[in-house]
Design an enzyme around this catalytic site. Structure first.
Site, short mmCIF file in Angstrom:
data_model
loop_
_atom_site.label_atom_id
_atom_site.label_comp_id
_atom_site.label_asym_id
_atom_site.label_seq_id
_atom_site.Cartn_x
_atom_site.Cartn_y
_atom_site.Cartn_z
N LYS A 1 0.85 -1.21 0.00
CA LYS A 1 0.00 0.00 0.00
C LYS A 1 0.88 1.26 0.00
O LYS A 1 1.98 1.25 0.56
CB LYS A 1 -0.89 -0.05 1.25
CG LYS A 1 -1.96 1.01 1.34
CD LYS A 1 -2.85 0.75 2.56
CE LYS A 1 -3.84 1.86 2.84
NZ LYS A 1 -4.68 1.61 4.02
N SER B 1 -9.66 1.90 3.49
CA SER B 1 -8.82 2.66 2.60
C SER B 1 -7.86 1.81 1.77
O SER B 1 -7.30 2.30 0.79
CB SER B 1 -8.01 3.67 3.42
OG SER B 1 -7.11 2.99 4.29
N SER C 1 -9.72 -0.74 7.50
CA SER C 1 -9.22 -0.52 6.14
C SER C 1 -8.61 -1.72 5.44
O SER C 1 -8.35 -1.66 4.24
CB SER C 1 -8.20 0.61 6.14
OG SER C 1 -8.88 1.82 6.02
N1 GLN Z 1 -12.75 3.97 7.12
C1 GLN Z 1 -12.15 4.32 8.37
C2 GLN Z 1 -11.79 5.78 8.36
O1 GLN Z 1 -12.17 6.42 7.47
C3 GLN Z 1 -10.99 3.46 8.64
C4 GLN Z 1 -9.82 3.81 7.85
C5 GLN Z 1 -8.65 2.96 8.11
O2 GLN Z 1 -8.77 1.88 8.71
N2 GLN Z 1 -7.50 3.43 7.71
O3 GLN Z 1 -11.13 6.27 9.22
#
Ligand code: GLN
Length: 482
Positions: free
Chosen positions: A77, A152, A176
């Site tokens: 990532k 994400s 994420s």
């Molecule tokens: N979707 C969650 C957020 O927007 C989690 C994001 C993540 O785990 N990086 O914070």
């Protein structure tokens, strides 16, 4: 004929083909590069992909022999530092940033013989659940390109699901890894906090972030964990405990395992098809000899609120370092004669460099930490976080694993939630508690809807008991019949 097709592009089958069928890494890399070139114009799973560099590295660097991931392409990532490769968190503010060092997980992949295969697209700084906040534009879901891949780590999940790569690393602060794994029909594991080093991961919320594998199957997740898990002196939050061989937990036997199903996770928000797929999986666990009982995690309702206070507070502090001085983008406006103060340079750089969601989070995080509001919001959130953790401690006195849906819905349409941050935040309702409690959790595919979209099942366990998750997930994977 050489045994290379989409069915055998997993880590375990490639290892087998390298060993016994005369396949060589160069053939796999060529095959994948061709797939990336044909699919990327539609999918956009990668933030950075330098074909020449990959080929050059493959040619110049001898792959160490006899190691766990010899010649296996693994994609990372875009928030994980790879030496001499663009690492931008899919943000304009890190435009052109090339780290001078590798993250510990990257070092470990390389010493295990893996071939690094590009950087995946993500929500900017991992803020989001749909991959739509990337500066490079959204990734699309390979099951239906009108839909999001989740976020994400949406790029990692989409790349694995579309067989543009063999396996990937994602990061999970509130879901994420698991939510995109669920939306893309692949396996995603968020390890226990402290199990995998965060050194070289560009921080979002340091007390919640973990790096973990996104793979085609459960065995591959175990193989990757064997390589990336373990203590690291460079990360003071990494825990010095022995790392088991996770493949030993892949036993196909769950007789006598005790599973808990939290009643708070089956409320109005969940769609009927997701509900049905989870209920069916729970019945299969029973048929396979596990005992299942309803449990309660009474503070579940507060998880989203607590998370968006703690996570934004930490993010606002972590993102303070991006000021145009040391990394990435710096405003050009001052050179054009629009003032000359340092503060103007900072604020213009940040105004130009961060997208709307990053700004929203910085503002919210700064607010909850500010004098007068710190006690009312941040401190109170920490107290409720402790109660959420305690809920799990109590629950695990009665069961080995907890099973829930990963997300209340399947992949939604692009644009559907972008204008409504609150509805976007609610798509993490089932995943964020594991981060707040620091416990391990995995998403595995458990069905397809009428529209042919994958549903994910989440399995949670006690801290450092990833093995129970692997045991349950593997048994499920070998026996499911959807
Ligand atoms: N979707 C969650 C957020 O927007 C989690 C994001 C993540 O785990 N990086 O914070």
């Amino acid at each position: 004929m050489k045994p290379l097709n989409l069915e055998n592009l997993s880590i375990s089958s490639l290892k087998e083909s390298y060993k016994n069928k005369g396949l060589i890494p160069q053939e796999v890399i060529n095959f994948l590069i061709a797939r990336v070139e044909s699919l990327e114009p539609r999918l956009k799973a990668f933030a950075h992909f330098d074909k020449e560099k990959i080929l050059k590295e493959l040619k110049e660097n001898n792959i160490p022999s006899g190691k766990a991931l010899c010649g296996i392409p693994v994609t990372v990532k875009d928030n994980i530092c790879v030496k001499d490769e663009l690492t931008t968190c899919s943000s304009k503010i890190l435009e052109g940033f090339v780290p001078p060092y590798n993250a510990t997980v990257v070092e470990r992949l390389k010493s295990a013989g893996a071939v690094l295969f590009g950087k995946t697209n993500m929500d900017e700084f991992a803020f989001g659940s749909s991959c739509e906040t990337s500066y490079f534009g959204p990734t699309r879901n390979p099951w239906d390109i009108a839909r999001v891949p989740g976020g994400s780590s949406g790029g990692s999940a989409a790349a694995v699901a579309a067989s543009e790569t063999v396996a990937a690393l994602g990061t999970d602060t509130g879901g994420s890894i698991r939510q995109p794994a669920s939306f893309c029909g692949v396996v995603g594991l968020k390890p226990t906090y402290g199990r995998v080093s965060r050194y070289g991961l560009i921080a979002f919320a340091s007390s919640l972030d973990q790096i973990g594998p996104i793979t085609q199957n459960v065995t591959d997740a175990a193989l990757l964990m064997n390589v990336i898990a373990g203590h690291d002196e460079m990360d003071s939050t990494s825990v010095d405990l022995p790392v088991p061989d996770y493949t030993k937990a892949l036993t196909k036997d769950i007789k006598g395992m005790k599973l808990g199903v939290p009643r708070e996770y089956f409320t109005e928000g969940i769609t009927p098809e997701v509900n049905e797929a989870i209920k069916k999986s729970i019945n299969l666990f029973k048929d396979l000899g596990a005992s299942v009982k309803e449990i309660s995690l009474p503070h579940t309702d507060y998880a989203v609120s607590v998370y968006y206070i703690v996570a934004t507070a930490e993010a606002s502090s972590n993102l303070a370092r991006f000021d145009g001085v040391q990394y990435g983008h710096r405003t050009k406006s001052l050179e054009q004669g629009e003032g000359d103060s340092l503060v103007k340079m900072y604020s213009r750089t940040r105004a130009e460099g961060f997208g709307a969601e990053a700004k929203r989070r910085i503002i919210l995080g700064t607010y909850v930490l500010s004098s007068g509001y710190y006690d009312a919001y941040y401190l109170r959130a920490l107290k409720v976080r402790a109660l959420i953790k305690k809920d799990f401690e109590e629950a695990f006195k009665e069961c080995d694993c907890i099973v829930t849906p990963t997300s209340p819905t399947v992949a939604f349409k692009l644009g559907e939630k972008l204008e409504n941050p609150l509805s976007m935040y609610l798509s993490d309702i089932y995943t964020i508690s594991a981060n707040l409690a620091g416990i391990p959790a995995m998403s595995i595919p458990c069905g397809l809807t009428q529209e042919n979209l994958p549903v994910g099942l989440q399995i949670l366990a006690k801290p450092f008991d990833e093995e129970s998750i692997f045991r349950l997930a593997y048994t499920y994977e070998q026996n499911n019949n959807w």
